[in-house]
Design a protein around this motif. Structure first.
Motif, PDB file in Angstrom:
ATOM      1  N   ARG A  30      91.788 137.925 -36.991  1.00  0.00           N
ATOM      2  CA  ARG A  30      92.697 138.864 -37.658  1.00  0.00           C
ATOM      3  C   ARG A  30      91.989 140.151 -38.026  1.00  0.00           C
ATOM      4  NH1 ARG A  30      96.094 135.441 -42.006  1.00  0.00           N
ATOM      5  NH2 ARG A  30      96.788 137.501 -42.635  1.00  0.00           N
TER       6      ARG A  30
ATOM      7  N   GLN B 298      93.679 148.046 -34.492  1.00  0.00           N
ATOM      8  CA  GLN B 298      94.860 148.855 -34.835  1.00  0.00           C
ATOM      9  C   GLN B 298      94.580 149.842 -35.955  1.00  0.00           C
ATOM     10  OE1 GLN B 298      97.436 145.722 -35.911  1.00  0.00           O
ATOM     11  NE2 GLN B 298      97.586 144.912 -33.850  1.00  0.00           N
ATOM     12  N   TRP B 299      93.314 150.123 -36.240  1.00  0.00           N
ATOM     13  CA  TRP B 299      92.911 151.062 -37.292  1.00  0.00           C
ATOM     14  C   TRP B 299      93.376 150.619 -38.669  1.00  0.00           C
ATOM     15  CZ3 TRP B 299      89.384 154.700 -36.449  1.00  0.00           C
ATOM     16  CH2 TRP B 299      89.190 155.106 -35.139  1.00  0.00           C
ATOM     17  N   ARG B 300      93.419 149.317 -38.903  1.00  0.00           N
ATOM     18  CA  ARG B 300      93.759 148.857 -40.241  1.00  0.00           C
ATOM     19  C   ARG B 300      92.525 148.265 -40.884  1.00  0.00           C
ATOM     20  NH1 ARG B 300      96.924 144.640 -40.413  1.00  0.00           N
ATOM     21  NH2 ARG B 300      96.914 144.163 -38.212  1.00  0.00           N
ATOM     22  N   GLU B 301      92.675 147.883 -42.157  1.00  0.00           N
ATOM     23  CA  GLU B 301      91.531 147.362 -42.891  1.00  0.00           C
ATOM     24  C   GLU B 301      91.336 145.863 -42.605  1.00  0.00           C
ATOM     25  OE1 GLU B 301      88.287 147.708 -44.653  1.00  0.00           O
ATOM     26  OE2 GLU B 301      89.517 149.486 -44.313  1.00  0.00           O
ATOM     27  N   GLY B 302      92.413 145.110 -42.587  1.00  0.00           N
ATOM     28  CA  GLY B 302      92.306 143.686 -42.288  1.00  0.00           C
ATOM     29  C   GLY B 302      92.060 142.848 -43.526  1.00  0.00           C
ATOM     30  N   PRO B 303      92.296 141.545 -43.420  1.00  0.00           N
ATOM     31  CA  PRO B 303      92.204 140.665 -44.581  1.00  0.00           C
ATOM     32  C   PRO B 303      90.758 140.371 -44.986  1.00  0.00           C
ATOM     33  CG  PRO B 303      92.723 139.412 -42.636  1.00  0.00           C
ATOM     34  CD  PRO B 303      92.708 140.831 -42.212  1.00  0.00           C
ATOM     35  N   PRO B 304      90.542 139.909 -46.218  1.00  0.00           N
ATOM     36  CA  PRO B 304      89.190 139.524 -46.641  1.00  0.00           C
ATOM     37  C   PRO B 304      88.760 138.221 -45.983  1.00  0.00           C
ATOM     38  CG  PRO B 304      90.747 139.023 -48.351  1.00  0.00           C
ATOM     39  CD  PRO B 304      91.502 139.748 -47.309  1.00  0.00           C
TER      40      PRO B 304
ATOM     41  N   PHE C 241      87.984 135.238 -46.836  1.00  0.00           N
ATOM     42  CA  PHE C 241      88.464 133.904 -47.197  1.00  0.00           C
ATOM     43  C   PHE C 241      89.946 133.737 -46.893  1.00  0.00           C
ATOM     44  CE2 PHE C 241      88.286 136.700 -50.893  1.00  0.00           C
ATOM     45  CZ  PHE C 241      89.626 136.798 -51.171  1.00  0.00           C
ATOM     46  N   GLN C 242      90.516 134.682 -46.097  1.00  0.00           N
ATOM     47  CA  GLN C 242      91.960 134.647 -45.890  1.00  0.00           C
ATOM     48  C   GLN C 242      92.450 133.321 -45.325  1.00  0.00           C
ATOM     49  OE1 GLN C 242      93.956 137.169 -46.959  1.00  0.00           O
ATOM     50  NE2 GLN C 242      95.396 135.528 -46.664  1.00  0.00           N
TER      51      GLN C 242
ATOM     52  N   ALA D 115      92.527 130.764 -48.001  1.00  0.00           N
ATOM     53  CA  ALA D 115      93.592 131.032 -48.968  1.00  0.00           C
ATOM     54  C   ALA D 115      94.937 130.612 -48.403  1.00  0.00           C
ATOM     55  CB  ALA D 115      93.599 132.509 -49.337  1.00  0.00           C
ATOM     56  N   ASP D 116      95.161 130.892 -47.113  1.00  0.00           N
ATOM     57  CA  ASP D 116      96.435 130.514 -46.508  1.00  0.00           C
ATOM     58  C   ASP D 116      96.629 129.004 -46.553  1.00  0.00           C
ATOM     59  OD1 ASP D 116      97.055 133.071 -45.982  1.00  0.00           O
ATOM     60  OD2 ASP D 116      96.598 133.017 -43.850  1.00  0.00           O
TER      61      ASP D 116
ATOM     62  N   GLU E 225     107.673 135.016 -32.883  1.00  0.00           N
ATOM     63  CA  GLU E 225     108.051 135.493 -34.223  1.00  0.00           C
ATOM     64  C   GLU E 225     109.280 136.396 -34.222  1.00  0.00           C
ATOM     65  OE1 GLU E 225     106.051 135.933 -37.452  1.00  0.00           O
ATOM     66  OE2 GLU E 225     105.480 133.895 -36.934  1.00  0.00           O
TER      67      GLU E 225
ATOM     68  N   GLY F  19     112.098 133.683 -34.526  1.00  0.00           N
ATOM     69  CA  GLY F  19     111.738 133.432 -35.916  1.00  0.00           C
ATOM     70  C   GLY F  19     110.761 132.280 -36.032  1.00  0.00           C
ATOM     71  N   SER F  20     109.667 132.366 -35.326  1.00  0.00           N
ATOM     72  CA  SER F  20     108.605 131.350 -35.217  1.00  0.00           C
ATOM     73  C   SER F  20     109.112 130.015 -34.675  1.00  0.00           C
ATOM     74  CB  SER F  20     107.829 131.177 -36.515  1.00  0.00           C
ATOM     75  OG  SER F  20     108.671 130.842 -37.570  1.00  0.00           O
TER      76      SER F  20
ATOM     77  N   ASP G  21      98.647 149.153 -45.021  1.00  0.00           N
ATOM     78  CA  ASP G  21      98.054 147.893 -44.575  1.00  0.00           C
ATOM     79  C   ASP G  21      98.017 146.789 -45.623  1.00  0.00           C
ATOM     80  OD1 ASP G  21      96.830 146.039 -43.047  1.00  0.00           O
ATOM     81  OD2 ASP G  21      94.827 146.698 -43.538  1.00  0.00           O
TER      82      ASP G  21
ATOM     83  N   GLU H 118      97.982 143.750 -45.207  1.00  0.00           N
ATOM     84  CA  GLU H 118      97.245 142.545 -44.823  1.00  0.00           C
ATOM     85  C   GLU H 118      95.927 142.467 -45.591  1.00  0.00           C
ATOM     86  OE1 GLU H 118      96.352 142.106 -40.691  1.00  0.00           O
ATOM     87  OE2 GLU H 118      96.455 139.938 -40.793  1.00  0.00           O
TER      88      GLU H 118
ATOM     89  N   GLY I 136     108.544 134.958 -39.882  1.00  0.00           N
ATOM     90  CA  GLY I 136     109.851 134.962 -39.248  1.00  0.00           C
ATOM     91  C   GLY I 136     110.802 133.914 -39.771  1.00  0.00           C
TER      92      GLY I 136
END
Ligand code: SF4
Lengths: 301, 143
Positions: free
Chosen positions: A28, A35-41, A43-44, A47-48, A206, A210-211, B38, B40, B48
């Motif tokens: 992830r 995609q130029w995003r920061e992304g999760p920490p 331990f994601q 945590a999930d 998804e 819807g998954s 962001d 996330e 979904g």
């Protein structure tokens, strides 16, 4: 006692789910960076899973509750067993047995079968569309991948992890031959499909279903399934490392990271295919390529 | 148990439900997934299926047609779950209040089925993405 330790702690459940969740975080994070995003920490993943364990479990009225609970449990148990056989062979903890490479591959198939079972139990129309796609997907990627496994095992004249690795110590890794290169590319695409990741994520889809196939799973059942998927994300690239590299820890780790990076790259650069395109692709191009690899292996190129 | 509860705060999966919104709020939600905001980073993810959701993001003044759907989706969501009434419409029916087809804002409809429901209000027409992030974080304090 020792077997139980292998199964539950070291190469088995605890170790591989830890690595798997870290890898799924890496997946992830790298996707986010692409995609130029920061992304999760980091331990994601943990945590999930923790959150899903904390939540309520809902079982649909039409479904049999026993089957609904047993499905994800079977998926997790068989994936753990597969990883344990694979890694005890890799780390030389046990001798293995004849045919263990085939057993591992089919243990990794059980999560798909379990999820097909759950999806068809749930009585949800969207899930049943997902189920039919998952069955077709299963049929399509099995063919080239089994041809490749047969190719490798007949090349090394032995049906076990040990003989594959011993052969590669003497003759050099399979990856350094033409048949190995072709087989490697084909099998990376196959495990992308086996993990149900983006160009081949039709059963989950998804945005349109819807998954789909996972739609009715909730709470800790979903957690078990996600965990077994994370373990597969660790186990399947290891499977390829054994097939194409053999022993050699540093090279193995590098090849492992290369495979994971390829999987992430494929995921981020491709749109989802239709199911007929997927079947044509696997049964046409990839099966052809793997037969070609088999012929090259026979000729010894 | 405590660590599981804590991990809840680090991983919120959101199901987006539109109950007769003017569609502008729905568009604004997508802003949150873009590189600038962001979400996330905080473990927030759009899913979904309501079965996987921890938070229902409800946009729109609920009308008579959407009311049974809203109740159905709320029942399908595993508890504990958070409801985010998004936009002026979600909070108070907004400019549609008093219309013949509107049967009330989100909280009124949901309190009929579950008096214990946890609702976060994010006003604005449409709300800013920062406001929505703040809303979710305040809502987590309530759980
Ligand atoms: S709050 Fe405003 S933008 Fe949002 S749905 Fe209502 S009218 Fe549209």
């Amino acid at each position: 006692m020792k077997l139980l330790f292998y199964y539950l702690i070291f190469p088995g459940f605890v170790f591989s789910s830890f690595i798997g969740l870290i890898i799924s975080w890496l997946d992830r994070k790298i996707s986010a960076r692409i995609q130029w995003r920061e992304g999760p920490p980091w331990f994601q993943g943990f945590a999930d899973i923790g959150k899903l364990l904390y939540k309520e479990v809902i079982i649909p009225k039409e479904a049999s509750s026993l089957g609904f609970v047993l499905g994800p449990l079977f998926a997790l148990a068989s994936v753990c067993l597969g990883v344990t056989i694979l890694l005890t062979g890799y780390f030389k903890l046990s001798e293995g047995f004849i045919g263990d490479i085939i057993v591992v591959w089919y243990l990794f198939t059980i999560p798909s079968i379990a999820i097909i079972y759950i999806g068809s139990l749930s009585g949800n129309p969207l899930s049943s569309v997902g189920v039919s796609r998952e069955i077709k997907l299963l049929l399509s990627y099995e063919l080239p991948m089994v041809i490749l496994i047969v190719m490798i095992t007949s090349k090394v004249r032995g049906f076990s992890i040990k003989s594959i690795m011993d052969w590669q110590i003497i003759n050099g890794p399979n990856l350094f031959n033409w048949y190995g290169i072709i087989g490697f590319i084909v099998s990376v695409i196959c495990i992308q499909a086996k993990l149900g990741r983006v160009p081949f994520d039709l059963p989950e889809a998804e945005t349109e279903l819807g998954s789909g196939i996972l739609l009715e799973l909730s709470g800790s059942l979903l957690a078990l399934y996600e965990l077994s998927k994370a373990i597969m994300l660790f186990g399947l690239p290891m499977f390829l490392v054994i097939l194409f590299w053999g022993r050699g820890i540093l090279g193995g780790i590098l090849l492992y990271l290369l495979i994971v990076f390829l999987l992430i790259l494929i995921k981020n650069t491709n749109p989802r295919l239709r199911i007929d395109q997927v079947m044509r692709y696997f049964w046409g191009w990839l099966t052809g390529a793997s037969i070609l690899a088999g012929i090259l292996a026979y000729l010894g190129v | 148990m405590n660590i599981l509860k804590k991990s809840f705060k680090k991983s919120i999966w959101v199901f987006h439900l539109s109950t007769a919104a003017c569609n502008n709020c729905d568009i604004e939600v997508l802003e949150l997934l873009t590189p600038r905001y962001d979400v996330e980073r905080f473990g927030i993810k759009l899913v979904g299926s309501p079965r996987h959701a921890d938070a229902l993001l409800v946009c729109g003044s609920v009308n008579a047609h959407a009311k049974p759907r809203l109740i159905e989706v709320y029942r399908q969501t595993p508890k504990p779950c958070l409801v985010i009434a998004f936009g002026s419409c979600g909070c108070s029916s907004g400019i549609f209040r008093g219309s013949y087809s509107v049967v009330g804002p989100v909280d009124k409809v949901l309190k009929e089925v579950d008096p214990e429901v946890k609702i976060v209000y994010v006003p604005g027409c449409p709300p800013k993405p920062e406001a929505m992030i703040e809303g979710i974080i305040m809502g987590l304090g309530a759980i």
